[in-house]
Enzyme design. Structure first.
Site, mmCIF file in Angstrom:
data_model
loop_
_atom_site.group_PDB
_atom_site.id
_atom_site.type_symbol
_atom_site.label_atom_id
_atom_site.label_comp_id
_atom_site.label_asym_id
_atom_site.label_seq_id
_atom_site.Cartn_x
_atom_site.Cartn_y
_atom_site.Cartn_z
ATOM 1 N N SER A 43 0.806 -1.221 0.000
ATOM 2 C CA SER A 43 0.000 0.000 0.000
ATOM 3 C C SER A 43 0.841 1.274 0.000
ATOM 4 O O SER A 43 0.342 2.341 -0.333
ATOM 5 C CB SER A 43 -0.936 0.010 1.211
ATOM 6 O OG SER A 43 -0.193 -0.054 2.406
ATOM 7 N N ASP A 336 -2.203 8.558 7.794
ATOM 8 C CA ASP A 336 -3.123 7.765 8.599
ATOM 9 C C ASP A 336 -2.303 6.887 9.536
ATOM 10 O O ASP A 336 -1.137 7.174 9.786
ATOM 11 C CB ASP A 336 -4.101 6.971 7.712
ATOM 12 C CG ASP A 336 -3.408 5.932 6.837
ATOM 13 O OD1 ASP A 336 -2.208 5.622 7.074
ATOM 14 O OD2 ASP A 336 -4.053 5.408 5.907
ATOM 15 N N HIS A 339 0.457 5.096 6.910
ATOM 16 C CA HIS A 339 1.085 5.615 5.689
ATOM 17 C C HIS A 339 1.570 7.049 5.842
ATOM 18 O O HIS A 339 0.843 7.884 6.383
ATOM 19 C CB HIS A 339 0.082 5.548 4.531
ATOM 20 C CG HIS A 339 -0.489 4.180 4.338
ATOM 21 N ND1 HIS A 339 -1.737 3.823 4.788
ATOM 22 C CD2 HIS A 339 0.040 3.074 3.784
ATOM 23 C CE1 HIS A 339 -1.958 2.551 4.497
ATOM 24 N NE2 HIS A 339 -0.898 2.071 3.890
#
Ligand SMILES: *[C@@H]1O[C@H](CO)[C@@H](O)[C@H](O)[C@H]1NC(C)=O
Ligand SMILES: *[C@@H]1O[C@H](CO)[C@@H](O)[C@H](O)[C@H]1NC(C)=O
Length: 372
Positions: A43, A336, A339
């Protein structure tokens, strides 16, 4: 970030000023430093490959992308990812498209195969749903490469072409976060010590990277795992009360074992195990630690909580649909619970691209790799 935007604007201005002059020089200025960039990872660099999958590891909703010109794309941050920033530094005029949305000749510039929640091990990330593990990402590259053969005429020209491209692989974070340190769901921590687990991961990863080499990769960048014992997600779970060091050091220690092993893998590849290849190891652990330790000199005011999220440290789950993020994203290291923000991604990309310090990029930086 401001500097990079300025660079881009200057590029646009100088490119349009030069158009009237025309000629080869203009063309040269516009060519990227390498013909293509292929991306493998999770991600941290996914740009939309999970959008059509049944998974909780998706970011195709607001406020993800709130600072990205095209808005919501599936990137797991507010703006550009690390590889977006890297593509700009390498002179690409647009970002590398996700595998899920690209076909044919446009793959000649490169493809992004990354998938949120993915890891080196196939089962990693199953707790969140579907994802594309590294083995499958490599297989997707193989099928893309065989399609590219049509546009390049013959195997030799494909291999010649791919040998000039940069291959970026950032893998492993989820093999810890969404596997080893999730004992209710995965048995790995009862089967392996941290050292044995790092060794097993690196065996698999070496095989996957060797397969990339067999398929034509010669300039390869591999990224170590960042200080994930210090991300807001772990700080939110932390049970201790050591005010001086809120990070989870048992997680960090496990990561250090993986990273130092990965650096040795890179050494062995470069010392003749994979003839003609040049591998670069990015010490993200060092680079992320540096951003946190010298936060104020980078303009960060908040390093221990996500700009968007819920619970303690905005770190208990990711940013939820339509949730209001913090206002000044540039002051946050984390977007977040997991990340980095766009501005952190850009700083990390600049280090990887041009740092002279071997503790950022070893044994070369990406700019030097591109010039080989
Ligand atoms: C090209 O490479 C593929 C896979 O490595 C191989 O199967 C095929 O026979 C090769 N073709 C030629 C013309 O060499
Ligand atoms: C650190 O993380 C591990 C794995 O999640 C956990 O078992 C441990 O309790 C954590 N340590 C502290 C002090 O919270």
């Amino acid at each position: 970030m401001a500097a990079l935007i300025n660079e881009m604007m200057m590029f646009v201005v100088s490119a349009s000023l030069l158009v009237s002059g025309g000629g080869a020089w203009t063309q040269q200025q516009q060519d990227p430093q390498v013909p293509c960039l292929f991306i493998f990872g999770d991600s941290l660099v996914d740009n939309g490959n999970n959008n059509g999958l049944l998974t909780l590891a998706r970011a195709n909703y607001m406020p993800y992308g709130v600072d990205f010109p095209q808005g919501v794309t599936g990137r797991f941050t507010n703006g550009r990812t690390f590889v977006d920033a890297l593509a700009l530094l390498l002179g690409f005029r647009s970002y590398i498209p996700p595998f899920a949305m690209v076909a044919g000749q446009s793959m000649l510039r490169g493809v992004n195969f990354a998938s949120g929640a993915a890891g080196i091990r196939d089962e990693t990330g199953n707790n969140l749903g579907e994802h594309i593990p590294m083995t499958q990402q490599v297989a997707n590259f193989a099928s893309s490469a065989s399609q590219l053969r049509r546009f390049l005429r013959g195997n030799n020209s494909l291999n010649g072409y791919l040998s000039k491209c940069i291959f970026y692989s950032g893998m492993g974070s989820n093999d810890y976060l969404n596997n080893y340190f999730m004992p209710n769901y995965y048995s790995t921590s009862s089967v392996y010590t941290p050292k044995a687990y790092a060794t097993a991961l690196l065996q698999d990863y070496s095989r996957q990277l060797t397969e990339l080499y067999r398929l034509g990769a010669r300039k390869v960048v591999v990224t170590g795992i960042g200080q994930i014992g210090c991300i807001p997600y772990e700080l939110a779970r932390y049970n201790g009360n050591d005010g001086n060091n809120p990070c989870n050091e048992s997680i960090n220690n496990a990561i250090v074992l993986f990273n130092s092993g990965l650096r040795k893998v890179v050494d062995n590849f470069n010392k003749g195990q994979l003839p003609g290849a040049k591998f670069v190891y990015l010490d993200t652990y060092h680079s992320t630690k540096d951003l946190a330790q010298h936060a104020s000199s980078y303009g960060f005011e908040v390093i221990d909580r996500g700009c968007c999220g819920v619970g303690r440290n905005n770190g208990q789950v990711t940013c939820l649909p339509l949730q209001q993020p913090c206002n000044d994203r540039r002051k946050y290291l984390f977007w977040d619970a997991f990340h980095p923000t766009e501005v952190a991604n850009i700083l990390l990309a600049k280090k990887a691209y041009s740092s002279k310090s071997k503790s950022d990029a070893y044994p070369l930086n990406i700019q030097q790799l591109a010039r080989l």
